[in-house]
Design a protein around this motif. Structure first.
Motif, short mmCIF file in Angstrom:
data_model
loop_
_atom_site.label_atom_id
_atom_site.label_comp_id
_atom_site.label_asym_id
_atom_site.label_seq_id
_atom_site.Cartn_x
_atom_site.Cartn_y
_atom_site.Cartn_z
N GLY A 1 29.00 27.34 28.24
CA GLY A 1 29.67 26.53 28.98
C GLY A 1 30.15 26.92 30.19
O GLY A 1 30.55 28.13 30.21
N ILE A 2 30.72 25.75 30.90
CA ILE A 2 31.29 26.37 32.26
C ILE A 2 32.84 26.57 32.02
O ILE A 2 33.23 25.62 31.45
CB ILE A 2 31.05 25.21 33.26
N ILE A 3 33.49 27.79 32.35
CA ILE A 3 35.00 27.75 32.45
C ILE A 3 35.31 27.65 33.93
O ILE A 3 34.96 28.47 34.75
CB ILE A 3 35.20 29.09 32.06
N ALA A 4 36.16 26.75 34.07
CA ALA A 4 36.62 26.23 35.43
C ALA A 4 37.66 27.44 36.09
O ALA A 4 38.38 27.94 35.19
CB ALA A 4 37.34 25.19 35.53
N ALA A 5 37.64 27.68 37.34
CA ALA A 5 38.49 28.50 37.97
C ALA A 5 39.71 27.67 38.30
O ALA A 5 39.55 26.68 38.61
CB ALA A 5 37.85 29.18 38.99
N PRO A 6 41.07 28.37 38.38
CA PRO A 6 42.05 27.77 38.93
C PRO A 6 41.86 27.37 40.31
O PRO A 6 41.18 28.00 41.10
CB PRO A 6 43.11 28.81 38.56
N VAL A 7 42.66 26.36 40.59
CA VAL A 7 42.32 25.73 42.31
C VAL A 7 43.37 26.47 42.99
O VAL A 7 44.66 26.50 42.71
CB VAL A 7 42.30 24.25 42.20
N VAL A 8 42.83 27.22 44.07
CA VAL A 8 43.74 28.00 44.91
C VAL A 8 43.42 27.53 46.43
O VAL A 8 42.22 27.50 46.81
CB VAL A 8 43.67 29.58 44.74
N ALA B 1 38.23 36.85 27.71
CA ALA B 1 38.25 37.66 28.61
C ALA B 1 37.80 36.70 30.00
O ALA B 1 38.26 37.11 30.95
CB ALA B 1 37.11 38.78 28.32
N CYS B 2 36.88 35.87 29.84
CA CYS B 2 36.51 35.18 31.13
C CYS B 2 37.46 34.43 31.68
O CYS B 2 37.82 34.24 32.83
CB CYS B 2 35.21 34.14 30.77
N ARG B 3 38.26 33.71 30.96
CA ARG B 3 39.55 32.98 31.25
C ARG B 3 40.27 33.87 31.93
O ARG B 3 41.00 33.52 33.09
CB ARG B 3 39.98 32.20 30.07
N PHE B 4 40.57 35.03 31.36
CA PHE B 4 41.54 35.79 32.14
C PHE B 4 41.11 36.47 33.44
O PHE B 4 41.70 36.28 34.17
CB PHE B 4 41.78 37.09 30.92
N ALA B 5 39.86 36.84 33.37
CA ALA B 5 39.25 37.41 34.72
C ALA B 5 38.96 36.19 35.67
O ALA B 5 39.22 36.53 36.82
CB ALA B 5 37.71 37.61 34.24
N CYS B 6 38.82 34.85 35.33
CA CYS B 6 39.13 33.73 36.51
C CYS B 6 40.26 33.76 37.12
O CYS B 6 40.53 33.45 38.29
CB CYS B 6 38.56 32.60 35.64
N ARG B 7 41.21 33.87 36.25
CA ARG B 7 42.71 33.83 36.66
C ARG B 7 42.94 35.02 37.74
O ARG B 7 43.44 34.81 38.59
CB ARG B 7 43.80 33.90 35.61
N THR C 1 43.65 34.80 47.14
CA THR C 1 44.63 34.22 48.07
C THR C 1 45.24 35.34 49.05
O THR C 1 46.27 35.19 49.54
CB THR C 1 45.86 33.58 47.24
N ARG C 2 44.55 36.34 49.00
CA ARG C 2 45.03 37.68 49.73
C ARG C 2 43.92 38.15 50.75
O ARG C 2 42.73 38.08 50.02
CB ARG C 2 45.42 38.65 48.70
N MET C 3 44.24 38.78 51.57
CA MET C 3 43.49 39.58 52.53
C MET C 3 42.84 41.01 51.74
O MET C 3 43.67 41.51 51.17
CB MET C 3 43.83 40.07 53.76
N GLY C 4 41.61 41.19 51.84
CA GLY C 4 41.28 42.70 51.62
C GLY C 4 40.71 43.12 50.20
O GLY C 4 40.34 41.83 49.57
N ALA C 5 40.03 44.01 49.98
CA ALA C 5 39.23 44.02 48.78
C ALA C 5 40.07 44.62 47.73
O ALA C 5 40.61 44.14 46.93
CB ALA C 5 37.95 45.12 49.12
N GLN C 6 40.24 45.91 47.53
CA GLN C 6 40.96 46.45 46.45
C GLN C 6 42.36 46.20 46.79
O GLN C 6 43.11 45.60 45.85
CB GLN C 6 40.95 47.96 46.75
N SER C 7 42.98 45.91 48.12
CA SER C 7 44.44 45.47 48.15
C SER C 7 44.59 44.17 47.65
O SER C 7 45.74 43.80 47.55
CB SER C 7 44.88 45.41 49.59
N SER C 8 43.45 43.27 47.38
CA SER C 8 43.90 41.76 46.88
C SER C 8 44.06 41.80 45.36
O SER C 8 44.25 40.97 44.75
CB SER C 8 42.84 41.04 47.35
N ALA C 9 43.52 43.06 44.71
CA ALA C 9 43.37 43.07 43.31
C ALA C 9 44.83 42.80 42.78
O ALA C 9 45.73 43.65 43.03
CB ALA C 9 42.80 44.31 42.69
N PRO C 10 45.04 41.86 41.63
CA PRO C 10 46.48 41.84 41.30
C PRO C 10 46.79 42.74 40.19
O PRO C 10 46.06 43.40 39.65
CB PRO C 10 46.22 40.33 40.38
#
Length: 305
Positions: A235-242, A271-277, A284-293
């Motif tokens: 099924g579909i796992i929704a992404a948090p709205v940002v 794992a998918c729910r964690f990855a969606c977050r 919400t951030r600029m850049g590629a690697q620099s935006s990884a939480p």
């Protein structure tokens, strides 16, 4: 939480040169007033950094050039705590990506692959696979190299995940025995011939991939989240709205986070729910690697095993 298993990421490393501007130039047009950022990128590298920041034990295998970009990339990976012992050096220039981001956060990208396309099976010694439980691949290095490495994973019972990006048609030899494939909508359509515009279509596309020998399917749907098809959950796992600022590398953060959660013992749905977050934070951030939480930013959503 149990032990984190070692993960192997084999793929590309680029330096992203990003210009932000109100609108994309038309052919022959010059747009003034942009802002410039330079940061490390490349799908493989982005996924490696995303996974490392979230606490994975990452070994990254790539090829860089004999230039300042390659040197900076390697130093960056070491700072993130990534095992770089198997990054080799090509005579070709390190990969670069020229990225334009418009006022709506959409991007246009030109990649000069350089050393990434000079990456062949003989650049991957057998020791690369030692102790790895999981492996993650993308398609910014030669397809033949990915195919060879997938066959090595199969022979050694390393669970392989393929993020089939950028989009290209893939033969059955890529899909047979894959633990998981993570295409976006465009990539899914190219691989299955199904336009994924409804939940029925998503099911049909997943079935096509199952029939080709893939064990689990995750189709990423951008801001709508993801579609997971597995034995335990479909099924579909929704992404948090940002409020999205820059979607660059959201898919890479998703894949790196998914890999991390699996290596820590999470099931696919969790794992998918964690990855969606994780991906939602990155847009919400600029850049590629620099935006990884980082791990602490996802602490409230820790992976319970």
């Amino acid at each position: 939480m149990g032990m984190t298993e070692k993960v192997l990421i084999i793929g590309s490393s680029n330096t992203d040169m990003v210009a932000r501007t109100e609108h994309f130039p038309k052919p022959g047009e010059t747009v003034l007033g942009g802002t410039f950022l330079m940061n490390p990128g490349g799908k493989g590298a982005n996924q490696a950094v995303a996974a490392a920041r979230l606490g994975a034990d990452v070994r990254f295998v790539a090829r860089t050039g004999p230039d300042i970009f390659g040197k900076q990339a390697r130093e960056g990976f070491e700072k993130e705590g990534i095992d770089t012992d198997f990054i080799s050096q090509s005579e070709l220039a390190s990969g670069v990506a020229l990225i334009t981001v418009d006022g709506q956060g959409q991007n246009e990208i030109v990649v000069a692959s350089g050393a990434n396309m000079d990456f062949h099976p003989h650049h991957i010694p057998e020791a690369v696979f030692d102790g790895a439980a999981w492996a993650l691949f993308q398609l910014e290095i030669p397809a033949a190299t990915v195919q060879w490495a997938l066959s090595q994973c199969a022979a050694r019972q390393v669970r392989a995940i393929l993020n089939p990006a950028p989009a290209m048609p893939l033969g059955p030899e890529f899909l047979k025995g894959l633990y998981l494939i993570t295409p976006n909508e465009t990539e899914t359509e190219l691989m299955t011939g199904v336009e994924v515009n409804s939940e029925e279509a998503l099911q049909q596309a997943a079935k096509t991939l199952f029939d080709a020998g893939v064990q689990n399917v995750v189709i990423t749907l951008g801001s709508k989240g993801i579609y997971l098809a597995s034995e335990d959950f479909t099924g579909i796992i929704a992404a948090p709205v940002v409020e999205a600022v820059d979607s660059t590398a959201a898919g890479d953060v998703f894949n790196g986070a998914l890999l991390t959660a699996l290596a820590k013992g999470a099931g696919l749905e969790q794992a998918c729910r964690f990855a969606c977050r994780a991906a939602a934070i990155s847009v919400t951030r600029m850049g590629a690697q620099s935006s990884a939480p980082y791990q602490h930013e996802l602490e409230p959503f820790d992976i319970h095993v």
